[in-house]
Each structure stands twice: as structure tokens, then as C-alpha cells.
Scaffold this motif. Structure first.
Motif, PDB file in Angstrom:
ATOM      1  N   GLY A 167       0.795  -1.215   0.000  1.00 27.02           N
ATOM      2  CA  GLY A 167       0.000   0.000   0.000  1.00 27.02           C
ATOM      3  C   GLY A 167       0.831   1.269   0.000  1.00 27.02           C
ATOM      4  N   VAL A 168       2.002   1.221   0.617  1.00 25.84           N
ATOM      5  CA  VAL A 168       2.842   2.429   0.665  1.00 25.84           C
ATOM      6  C   VAL A 168       3.359   2.799  -0.718  1.00 25.84           C
ATOM      7  CG1 VAL A 168       5.062   1.272   1.065  1.00 25.84           C
ATOM      8  CG2 VAL A 168       4.646   3.544   2.036  1.00 25.84           C
ATOM      9  N   ARG A 169       3.418   1.846  -1.635  1.00 28.21           N
ATOM     10  CA  ARG A 169       3.880   2.125  -2.999  1.00 28.21           C
ATOM     11  C   ARG A 169       2.853   2.954  -3.774  1.00 28.21           C
ATOM     12  NH1 ARG A 169       8.044  -1.064  -4.993  1.00 28.21           N
ATOM     13  NH2 ARG A 169       7.148  -1.060  -7.098  1.00 28.21           N
ATOM     14  N   HIS A 170       1.645   3.042  -3.281  1.00 31.18           N
ATOM     15  CA  HIS A 170       0.624   3.898  -3.891  1.00 31.18           C
ATOM     16  C   HIS A 170       0.447   5.196  -3.101  1.00 31.18           C
ATOM     17  CE1 HIS A 170      -0.620   0.696  -6.652  1.00 31.18           C
ATOM     18  NE2 HIS A 170      -0.528  -0.128  -5.630  1.00 31.18           N
ATOM     19  N   SER A 171       0.457   5.104  -1.785  1.00 35.29           N
ATOM     20  CA  SER A 171       0.172   6.275  -0.955  1.00 35.29           C
ATOM     21  C   SER A 171       1.282   7.316  -1.022  1.00 35.29           C
ATOM     22  CB  SER A 171      -0.059   5.838   0.499  1.00 35.29           C
ATOM     23  OG  SER A 171      -1.192   5.008   0.595  1.00 35.29           O
ATOM     24  N   LEU A 172       2.534   6.903  -0.886  1.00 28.45           N
ATOM     25  CA  LEU A 172       3.637   7.874  -0.875  1.00 28.45           C
ATOM     26  C   LEU A 172       3.823   8.573  -2.219  1.00 28.45           C
ATOM     27  CD1 LEU A 172       6.578   6.559   1.344  1.00 28.45           C
ATOM     28  CD2 LEU A 172       5.219   8.630   1.614  1.00 28.45           C
ATOM     29  N   PRO A 173       3.825   7.870  -3.360  1.00 31.29           N
ATOM     30  CA  PRO A 173       3.949   8.595  -4.635  1.00 31.29           C
ATOM     31  C   PRO A 173       2.799   9.557  -4.892  1.00 31.29           C
ATOM     32  CG  PRO A 173       4.486   6.282  -4.946  1.00 31.29           C
ATOM     33  CD  PRO A 173       3.924   6.409  -3.566  1.00 31.29           C
ATOM     34  N   ILE A 174       1.575   9.168  -4.531  1.00 26.93           N
ATOM     35  CA  ILE A 174       0.440  10.075  -4.701  1.00 26.93           C
ATOM     36  C   ILE A 174       0.632  11.322  -3.845  1.00 26.93           C
ATOM     37  CG2 ILE A 174      -1.994  10.368  -4.142  1.00 26.93           C
ATOM     38  CD1 ILE A 174      -1.591   8.981  -6.751  1.00 26.93           C
ATOM     39  N   ALA A 175       1.040  11.132  -2.592  1.00 28.15           N
ATOM     40  CA  ALA A 175       1.255  12.278  -1.703  1.00 28.15           C
ATOM     41  C   ALA A 175       2.364  13.178  -2.227  1.00 28.15           C
ATOM     42  CB  ALA A 175       1.590  11.782  -0.293  1.00 28.15           C
ATOM     43  N   PRO A 220      -3.844  -2.640  -4.014  1.00 31.30           N
ATOM     44  CA  PRO A 220      -3.630  -2.708  -2.561  1.00 31.30           C
ATOM     45  C   PRO A 220      -3.403  -1.322  -1.973  1.00 31.30           C
ATOM     46  CG  PRO A 220      -1.636  -3.369  -3.716  1.00 31.30           C
ATOM     47  CD  PRO A 220      -2.676  -3.126  -4.771  1.00 31.30           C
ATOM     48  N   GLU A 221      -4.493  -0.598  -1.767  1.00 28.86           N
ATOM     49  CA  GLU A 221      -4.415   0.758  -1.211  1.00 28.86           C
ATOM     50  C   GLU A 221      -5.049   0.757   0.165  1.00 28.86           C
ATOM     51  OE1 GLU A 221      -5.045   4.845  -0.277  1.00 28.86           O
ATOM     52  OE2 GLU A 221      -6.639   3.348  -0.556  1.00 28.86           O
ATOM     53  N   TRP A 222      -4.472   1.506   1.099  1.00 31.15           N
ATOM     54  CA  TRP A 222      -4.877   1.396   2.499  1.00 31.15           C
ATOM     55  C   TRP A 222      -6.346   1.745   2.723  1.00 31.15           C
ATOM     56  CZ3 TRP A 222       0.177   4.309   4.084  1.00 31.15           C
ATOM     57  CH2 TRP A 222       1.238   3.393   4.078  1.00 31.15           C
ATOM     58  N   ARG A 270     -13.959  -9.590  11.406  1.00 36.45           N
ATOM     59  CA  ARG A 270     -12.610  -9.982  10.992  1.00 36.45           C
ATOM     60  C   ARG A 270     -11.719  -8.742  11.106  1.00 36.45           C
ATOM     61  NH1 ARG A 270     -16.987 -13.285   8.937  1.00 36.45           N
ATOM     62  NH2 ARG A 270     -16.157 -15.411   8.819  1.00 36.45           N
ATOM     63  N   TRP A 271     -11.393  -8.378  12.329  1.00 33.49           N
ATOM     64  CA  TRP A 271     -10.735  -7.106  12.625  1.00 33.49           C
ATOM     65  C   TRP A 271      -9.391  -6.943  11.943  1.00 33.49           C
ATOM     66  CZ3 TRP A 271      -6.022  -7.965  14.731  1.00 33.49           C
ATOM     67  CH2 TRP A 271      -5.810  -9.203  15.345  1.00 33.49           C
ATOM     68  N   TRP A 272      -8.721  -8.054  11.650  1.00 28.39           N
ATOM     69  CA  TRP A 272      -7.367  -7.966  11.116  1.00 28.39           C
ATOM     70  C   TRP A 272      -7.315  -7.397   9.693  1.00 28.39           C
ATOM     71  CZ3 TRP A 272      -9.946 -12.535  12.325  1.00 28.39           C
ATOM     72  CH2 TRP A 272     -10.376 -13.302  11.238  1.00 28.39           C
ATOM     73  N   ILE A 273      -8.431  -7.444   8.975  1.00 26.73           N
ATOM     74  CA  ILE A 273      -8.415  -6.936   7.601  1.00 26.73           C
ATOM     75  C   ILE A 273      -8.153  -5.430   7.576  1.00 26.73           C
ATOM     76  CG2 ILE A 273      -9.784  -6.675   5.494  1.00 26.73           C
ATOM     77  CD1 ILE A 273     -11.299  -9.187   6.248  1.00 26.73           C
ATOM     78  N   ALA A 274      -8.745  -4.703   8.525  1.00 23.43           N
ATOM     79  CA  ALA A 274      -8.560  -3.253   8.581  1.00 23.43           C
ATOM     80  C   ALA A 274      -7.440  -2.837   9.529  1.00 23.43           C
ATOM     81  CB  ALA A 274      -9.857  -2.572   8.997  1.00 23.43           C
ATOM     82  N   ALA A 275      -6.997  -3.738  10.404  1.00 19.86           N
ATOM     83  CA  ALA A 275      -6.002  -3.363  11.411  1.00 19.86           C
ATOM     84  C   ALA A 275      -4.665  -3.004  10.769  1.00 19.86           C
ATOM     85  CB  ALA A 275      -5.819  -4.502  12.419  1.00 19.86           C
ATOM     86  N   GLY A 276      -4.223  -3.814   9.792  1.00 20.68           N
ATOM     87  CA  GLY A 276      -2.930  -3.558   9.161  1.00 20.68           C
ATOM     88  C   GLY A 276      -2.853  -2.204   8.476  1.00 20.68           C
ATOM     89  N   PRO A 277      -3.736  -1.915   7.530  1.00 19.89           N
ATOM     90  CA  PRO A 277      -3.688  -0.601   6.874  1.00 19.89           C
ATOM     91  C   PRO A 277      -3.979   0.549   7.833  1.00 19.89           C
ATOM     92  CG  PRO A 277      -5.627  -1.835   6.187  1.00 19.89           C
ATOM     93  CD  PRO A 277      -4.743  -2.797   6.914  1.00 19.89           C
ATOM     94  N   GLY A 278      -4.823   0.312   8.843  1.00 18.15           N
ATOM     95  CA  GLY A 278      -5.083   1.373   9.814  1.00 18.15           C
ATOM     96  C   GLY A 278      -3.837   1.750  10.589  1.00 18.15           C
ATOM     97  N   ILE A 279      -3.079   0.751  11.036  1.00 16.40           N
ATOM     98  CA  ILE A 279      -1.827   1.021  11.744  1.00 16.40           C
ATOM     99  C   ILE A 279      -0.815   1.686  10.813  1.00 16.40           C
ATOM    100  CG2 ILE A 279       0.134  -0.071  12.892  1.00 16.40           C
ATOM    101  CD1 ILE A 279      -1.820  -2.168  13.954  1.00 16.40           C
TER     102      ILE A 279
END
Length: 280
Positions: free
Chosen positions: A79-87, A231-233, A246-255
Motif C-alpha cells: 500500500g505504501v507504494r501507492h500512498s507515498l507517490p500520490i502524496a 492494494p491501497e490502504w 474480521r478485525w485484522w483486515i482493517a487493522a494492518g492498513p489502519g496502523i
């Protein structure tokens, strides 16, 4: 004597080099390194099925799997490969557009200043998230369109900030002396004014990195940003919201969002103290 000698050999750190700054810099660098190297060591492909659906976190899948059996840990790292370049693209574009128009408004003044600042006021009169949603909805979902919407949201901030800096610096004695000596307007602006205006721009841009990442995730969360199976957060948190237990699906990108936003905020605070000429 030994105590005095020990004091002499102590390394004195500048006031801005505090623990939050060090932690923030470490977090940002860690995410940058992850984004650059994750294809070399990621355990699974982020878009392909890795196993059974809704597998809880364990030794095989550290953050479990999602509704399609994809490894959440791998997708979070990608996900960071999409978020950081966009930012980075949004901040760079907003700085270039906003600072150019703000410098022109502050230096030229008159009707040019009025026209630019009224456009800035109209844009800033809308809440950022609502304006970004409206522009993205008009252009269509996708990260590129979301980036365009965020540039529209952010450039007025830098235009107003640069204008205020130019207005403050142009009244200084060295600028008046340059004008009296016959320097051309372009030389006065680029050599005597703009070099003294960049400190708050740099600090603001650093802290806005986290805010842009957060807004991009918000747009993806409501279906106006990344398009599946990217795979975007924000998109991953949206998928997790559909399967709340299924809390773990959102826990990773949230953290991931939490850590990178805090990292840029800590780093921006340190840069503000370092670039402030009044700090010791």
C-alpha cells in the motif's frame, strides 16, 4: 577532572533533535525503504489468492487473509507504494502552483492580487473533503483523478502562505535597497525575496504529506480513489468495514496510516524548530 573531561566530550544535540523528530524520521525512512524493496521480499503477491478466506493472523499469514484469501500483511506493505507517490505528486504540484500564484499576487499586488486571492478564497470556502469528493466524483474513480482533486484542494493553502511571506519580506530594507539600486523586478523577486520565504513552505509541505495520505485513503474508503484490486490502504479498510468481526483486515492498513501520518507530523515539528531563525 574525569567528570569535567567527560562533559567536554559529550555530544550536544541541537534543540530540534528531540525524540519525536528522531522517531518521525525513522518511521518515514522505514516506510520509504519498504516501498522501494517490498517486491524483493514480500511473502505473497498482493493481488493473487494466497489461501483460504478469513484466516486469522498466524505464523503463515501474519495479518491473516481477507475476503478473497489475499494476504493482508503483503497488501499492507504494498500500500505504501501507492500512498507515498500520490502524496509526493500532490504536494509537489500544489507547492509549484500555489507558490507561483502566491508570489505573483504578493509581489505585483493590485488587481492581479485581488483576482488570485478571490480565487483562493472561493476554493478554501469549501471543506477539503467535500471539494475533493465532488471533483473526484465528476472525474471518475481512480488514484490519478483523486490526485487531481487533492491538488485543487491544496494549492490555495500554499498560495496564501507564499503571498503572506512575500508581503512580509518585500518591506525589508535590503529589498528596498535592491529596488533603489535599479535591480529588475525579476531579480528582486528571485534573488532577494523568495530565498527568505521557503522555510514555512517546507515545514507545511512536510506536515501535509500525512494529511494527503489520510485524504487519499478517505477517498478510497468511499469508493472514489483506488480501484480494486489495487492494494491501497483506504480501500483495504473499506473491505474490512464490510467484515467487522474480521478485525485484522482493517487493522494492518489502519496502523500503517497511523504510523506514517505521525511520522510526518513529528518530522515537520522538528523542521519547524530547525528552520525557525529565533530558535537557539
Amino acid at each position: 577532572m574525569s567528570e569535567v573531561a567527560g562533559r567536554r566530550h559529550q555530544i550536544s544535540l541541537p534543540q530540534w533533535a528531540t525524540l519525536p523528530v528522531v522517531v518521525g524520521g525513522f518511521i518515514v525512512m522505514a516506510w520509504i525503504i519498504i516501498g522501494l524493496t517490498v517486491p524483493l521480499w514480500a511473502p505473497y503477491d498482493p493481488t493473487m489468492l494466497a489461501g483460504r478466506r478469513f484466516v486469522p493472523p498466524g505464523a503463515e499469514h501474519w495479518l491473516g487473509t481477507d475476503a478473497l484469501g489475499r494476504d493482508v500483511f503483503t497488501r499492507t506493505l504494498y500500500g505504501v507504494r501507492h500512498s507515498l507517490p500520490i502524496a509526493a505528486a500532490v504536494i509537489a504540484s500544489a507547492v509549484v502552483i500555489g507558490c507561483t500564484l502566491g508570489a505573483i499576487a504578493g509581489f505585483v499586488g493590485g488587481i492581479v492580487d485581488e483576482a488570485i486571492m478571490r480565487l483562493v478564497d472561493v476554493t478554501l470556502s469549501f471543506p477539503a473533503i467535500l471539494l475533493a469528493m465532488a471533483v473526484t466524483a465528476a472525474l471518475g474513480p481512480g488514484l490519478a483523478n483523486a490526485a487531481i482533486a487533492m491538488i485543487i484542494v491544496w494549492w490555495p493553502i500554499y498560495a496564501r502562505l507564499m503571498r503572506a511571506q512575500v508581503l512580509a519580506v518585500r518591506e525589508r530594507e535590503h529589498v528596498e535597497a535592491a529596488i533603489a539600486s535599479g535591480a529588475t523586478p525579476s531579480r528582486v523577486l528571485f534573488k532577494h525575496i523568495l530565498p527568505l520565504c521557503w522555510s514555512p513552505i517546507i515545514v507545511n509541505a512536510t506536515m501535509d504529506f500525512g494529511q494527503v495520505i489520510l485524504l487519499a485513503a478517505s477517498l478510497s474508503f468511499i469508493g472514489l480513489g483506488a480501484v480494486p484490486p489495487t492494494p491501497e490502504w483506504g480501500q483495504m479498510i473499506s473491505d474490512g468495514a464490510l467484515h467487522f468481526y474480521r478485525w485484522w483486515i482493517a487493522a494492518g492498513p489502519g496502523i500503517a496510516i497511523l504510523t506514517i501520518v505521525l511520522g510526518f507530523n513529528f518530522l515537520g515539528d522538528g523542521l519547524r524548530d530547525y528552520l525557525d531563525p529565533r530558535s537557539p
